[in-house]
Design a protein around this motif. Structure first.
Motif, PDB file in Angstrom:
ATOM      1  N   THR A  27      27.287 -26.182  -4.880  1.00  0.00           N
ATOM      2  CA  THR A  27      27.324 -25.457  -3.605  1.00  0.00           C
ATOM      3  C   THR A  27      27.195 -23.957  -3.845  1.00  0.00           C
ATOM      4  N   THR A  28      26.283 -23.322  -3.135  1.00  0.00           N
ATOM      5  CA  THR A  28      26.020 -21.897  -3.310  1.00  0.00           C
ATOM      6  C   THR A  28      27.107 -21.050  -2.663  1.00  0.00           C
ATOM      7  N   TRP A  29      27.604 -20.098  -3.407  1.00  0.00           N
ATOM      8  CA  TRP A  29      28.606 -19.142  -2.930  1.00  0.00           C
ATOM      9  C   TRP A  29      27.896 -18.083  -2.083  1.00  0.00           C
ATOM     10  N   THR A  30      28.190 -18.064  -0.795  1.00  0.00           N
ATOM     11  CA  THR A  30      27.628 -17.054   0.110  1.00  0.00           C
ATOM     12  C   THR A  30      28.754 -16.392   0.903  1.00  0.00           C
ATOM     13  N   LEU A  31      28.452 -15.261   1.498  1.00  0.00           N
ATOM     14  CA  LEU A  31      29.456 -14.546   2.294  1.00  0.00           C
ATOM     15  C   LEU A  31      29.949 -15.389   3.455  1.00  0.00           C
ATOM     16  N   SER A  32      29.039 -15.978   4.221  1.00  0.00           N
ATOM     17  CA  SER A  32      29.443 -16.715   5.417  1.00  0.00           C
ATOM     18  C   SER A  32      30.292 -17.929   5.066  1.00  0.00           C
ATOM     19  N   ARG A  33      29.972 -18.615   3.980  1.00  0.00           N
ATOM     20  CA  ARG A  33      30.776 -19.763   3.584  1.00  0.00           C
ATOM     21  C   ARG A  33      32.149 -19.323   3.090  1.00  0.00           C
ATOM     22  N   ASP A  34      32.193 -18.202   2.419  1.00  0.00           N
ATOM     23  CA  ASP A  34      33.438 -17.699   1.854  1.00  0.00           C
ATOM     24  C   ASP A  34      34.354 -17.121   2.931  1.00  0.00           C
ATOM     25  N   VAL A  35      33.752 -16.562   3.986  1.00  0.00           N
ATOM     26  CA  VAL A  35      34.529 -15.836   4.990  1.00  0.00           C
ATOM     27  C   VAL A  35      34.714 -16.628   6.283  1.00  0.00           C
ATOM     28  N   ASN A  36      33.631 -17.195   6.792  1.00  0.00           N
ATOM     29  CA  ASN A  36      33.677 -17.786   8.136  1.00  0.00           C
ATOM     30  C   ASN A  36      34.027 -19.265   8.178  1.00  0.00           C
ATOM     31  N   LEU A  37      33.809 -19.988   7.091  1.00  0.00           N
ATOM     32  CA  LEU A  37      34.027 -21.427   7.121  1.00  0.00           C
ATOM     33  C   LEU A  37      35.427 -21.836   6.671  1.00  0.00           C
ATOM     34  N   GLY A  38      36.242 -20.868   6.258  1.00  0.00           N
ATOM     35  CA  GLY A  38      37.610 -21.191   5.877  1.00  0.00           C
ATOM     36  C   GLY A  38      37.747 -21.749   4.482  1.00  0.00           C
ATOM     37  N   PHE A  39      36.839 -21.336   3.570  1.00  0.00           N
ATOM     38  CA  PHE A  39      36.890 -21.830   2.197  1.00  0.00           C
ATOM     39  C   PHE A  39      37.030 -20.678   1.215  1.00  0.00           C
ATOM     40  N   GLU A  40      37.408 -21.017   0.000  1.00  0.00           N
ATOM     41  CA  GLU A  40      37.545 -20.038  -1.071  1.00  0.00           C
ATOM     42  C   GLU A  40      36.836 -20.568  -2.310  1.00  0.00           C
ATOM     43  N   PHE A  41      35.782 -19.874  -2.726  1.00  0.00           N
ATOM     44  CA  PHE A  41      35.122 -20.229  -3.969  1.00  0.00           C
ATOM     45  C   PHE A  41      35.990 -19.745  -5.126  1.00  0.00           C
ATOM     46  N   VAL A  42      36.135 -20.585  -6.130  1.00  0.00           N
ATOM     47  CA  VAL A  42      37.064 -20.255  -7.209  1.00  0.00           C
ATOM     48  C   VAL A  42      36.342 -19.859  -8.500  1.00  0.00           C
ATOM     49  N   GLY A  43      35.040 -19.796  -8.462  1.00  0.00           N
ATOM     50  CA  GLY A  43      34.277 -19.397  -9.636  1.00  0.00           C
ATOM     51  C   GLY A  43      32.862 -19.923  -9.563  1.00  0.00           C
ATOM     52  N   ILE A  44      32.103 -19.659 -10.607  1.00  0.00           N
ATOM     53  CA  ILE A  44      30.713 -20.121 -10.706  1.00  0.00           C
ATOM     54  C   ILE A  44      30.591 -20.966 -11.970  1.00  0.00           C
ATOM     55  N   ASN A  45      30.174 -22.210 -11.812  1.00  0.00           N
ATOM     56  CA  ASN A  45      29.989 -23.050 -12.996  1.00  0.00           C
ATOM     57  C   ASN A  45      28.514 -23.304 -13.309  1.00  0.00           C
ATOM     58  N   TYR A  46      27.616 -22.730 -12.479  1.00  0.00           N
ATOM     59  CA  TYR A  46      26.198 -22.813 -12.811  1.00  0.00           C
ATOM     60  C   TYR A  46      25.438 -21.736 -12.039  1.00  0.00           C
ATOM     61  N   TYR A  47      24.743 -20.868 -12.770  1.00  0.00           N
ATOM     62  CA  TYR A  47      23.889 -19.848 -12.154  1.00  0.00           C
ATOM     63  C   TYR A  47      22.500 -20.438 -11.987  1.00  0.00           C
ATOM     64  N   ASP A  48      22.028 -20.462 -10.759  1.00  0.00           N
ATOM     65  CA  ASP A  48      20.777 -21.164 -10.464  1.00  0.00           C
ATOM     66  C   ASP A  48      19.908 -20.323  -9.538  1.00  0.00           C
ATOM     67  N   GLY A  49      18.757 -20.879  -9.192  1.00  0.00           N
ATOM     68  CA  GLY A  49      17.857 -20.247  -8.247  1.00  0.00           C
ATOM     69  C   GLY A  49      16.916 -21.302  -7.694  1.00  0.00           C
ATOM     70  N   GLN A  50      16.460 -21.123  -6.476  1.00  0.00           N
ATOM     71  CA  GLN A  50      15.627 -22.135  -5.818  1.00  0.00           C
ATOM     72  C   GLN A  50      14.191 -22.109  -6.324  1.00  0.00           C
ATOM     73  N   GLY A  51      13.634 -23.310  -6.536  1.00  0.00           N
ATOM     74  CA  GLY A  51      12.264 -23.415  -7.006  1.00  0.00           C
ATOM     75  C   GLY A  51      11.503 -24.514  -6.279  1.00  0.00           C
ATOM     76  N   PHE A  52      10.343 -24.870  -6.808  1.00  0.00           N
ATOM     77  CA  PHE A  52       9.467 -25.855  -6.171  1.00  0.00           C
ATOM     78  C   PHE A  52       8.945 -26.850  -7.209  1.00  0.00           C
ATOM     79  N   LEU A  53       8.953 -28.124  -6.823  1.00  0.00           N
ATOM     80  CA  LEU A  53       8.415 -29.193  -7.652  1.00  0.00           C
ATOM     81  C   LEU A  53       7.166 -29.753  -6.987  1.00  0.00           C
ATOM     82  N   VAL A  54       6.084 -29.904  -7.764  1.00  0.00           N
ATOM     83  CA  VAL A  54       4.843 -30.466  -7.221  1.00  0.00           C
ATOM     84  C   VAL A  54       4.243 -31.427  -8.236  1.00  0.00           C
TER      85      VAL A  54
END
Length: 335
Positions: free
Chosen positions: A102-129
């Protein structure tokens, strides 16, 4: 009189905070197991093996927290969740921890009532063809049909990227990675987009994996990590420092194989982590050997990464290498 009311209000707030802090840990102990949400099968991160035992990088976070609390990594009930329902099951209390790419974002961290406790994988979006599509860059995807999981940041990033490139596309919505793999494999979409790690995972399940290529473009930052509900500081600290313990153990060269030998170490950082010095466990409300139990039973971060991602999907450490090796993986000191 007003001062008295202020004191009363402060005392009441403190009592409520204390109760909230104690809640999840007490509930987990009373239940005798941790309820942990993960992805619907996503090889490398969360999937049942041949013996129907769940394993993966995210599952290891669940098992590590169970080891910290109980000394037993198997005291976990694994609950697979879709991208659409994952937040609902956490907010409702059905699960105690969500470890689901699950991606750590401001809105998820602030508005959805959750707390991210760290990062266990640094990723980025890509494309498969498929190679048969004849493209070598995402800039050549104008007019393509794109499979994308609903209820994710992936949808938003996809729209932003195509808009910025002045390209058009057709969305083919899917609910899970499994459904997406099936739809893509049947040729009902030209492209599959998600985090790059998920693309490598999905490719391994396709009928002709060698015919698929991941395009070079990475179009977003996707820091993936576990999260808990707001309002329970102690539980958040336990989840956070469990992940940190795995990271620190790798940095210090402590593995599941050699941790028993480390009691003779002269390094205070090693002795604090294994519980031979200090009161780290007491501060968390856990046993002194909580971090020892994590590393002994689950392994350090590097062991988990190698076992789940490098050995099975050929994913190299890259950004997920330790900071001293040129990566981004870094934990605060345990002292």
């Amino acid at each position: 009189m007003k001062f008295g009311k202020v004191l009363f209000a402060a005392a009441a707030a403190t009592a409520m905070t204390t109760a909230a802090q104690a809640g999840t840990l007490d509930d987990v102990k009373a239940r005798g197991e941790l309820n942990c949400g993960v992805a619907t099968p996503l090889p490398g991160f969360a999937a049942p093996n041949a013996e129907n035992v769940w394993e993966g990088l995210d599952v290891d976070v669940c098992r590590a927290v169970a080891a910290a609390v109980f000394g037993d990594p198997m005291k976990v009930k694994i609950t697979p969740t879709t991208s659409k329902e994952r937040f609902t099951v956490l907010q409702s209390g059905e699960i105690d921890l969500l470890a689901r790419n699950t991606t750590w974002t401001l809105s998820r961290d602030v508005n959805l009532g959750f707390e991210f406790v760290g990062i266990n994988y640094y990723d980025g979006q890509g494309f498969l063809v498929n190679k048969s599509l004849g493209v070598s860059s995402a800039t050549e995807l104008d007019g393509a049909s794109v499979c994308v999981q609903t209820g994710t940041t992936t949808e938003l990033n996809l729209a932003d990227y195509f808009r910025a490139q002045g390209m058009q596309y057709e969305t083919v919505p899917v609910a899970t990675a499994e459904e997406g793999a099936k739809v893509y494999d049947e040729g009902r979409c030209d492209v599959y987009t998600t985090d790059a790690s998920g693309l490598y995972s999905l490719r391994s399940t396709l009928s002709a994996p060698d015919e698929q290529i991941v395009l070079p473009e990475i179009i977003s930052k996707e820091p993936l990590g576990p999260l808990v509900r707001h309002g329970d500081q102690q539980w958040g600290d336990i989840a956070r420092w469990t992940l940190n313990a795995m990271i620190i153990a790798e940095e210090l060269g402590i593995t599941s194989a050699n941790i028993d030998e480390m009691s003779s170490s002269n390094n205070p950082s090693v002795l604090r982590l294994i519980g031979a010095e200090g009161n780290m466990g007491e501060q968390l409300g856990l046993d002194a050997k909580w971090a020892y139990n994590v590393v002994k039973n689950v392994g350090n971060y590097g062991e988990s990464f190698k076992r789940n991602l490098t050995d099975t999907l050929n994913i190299e450490r890259g950004l997920n290498a330790q900071w001293k090796d040129g990566g981004l993986v870094y934990a605060p000191p345990m002292r």
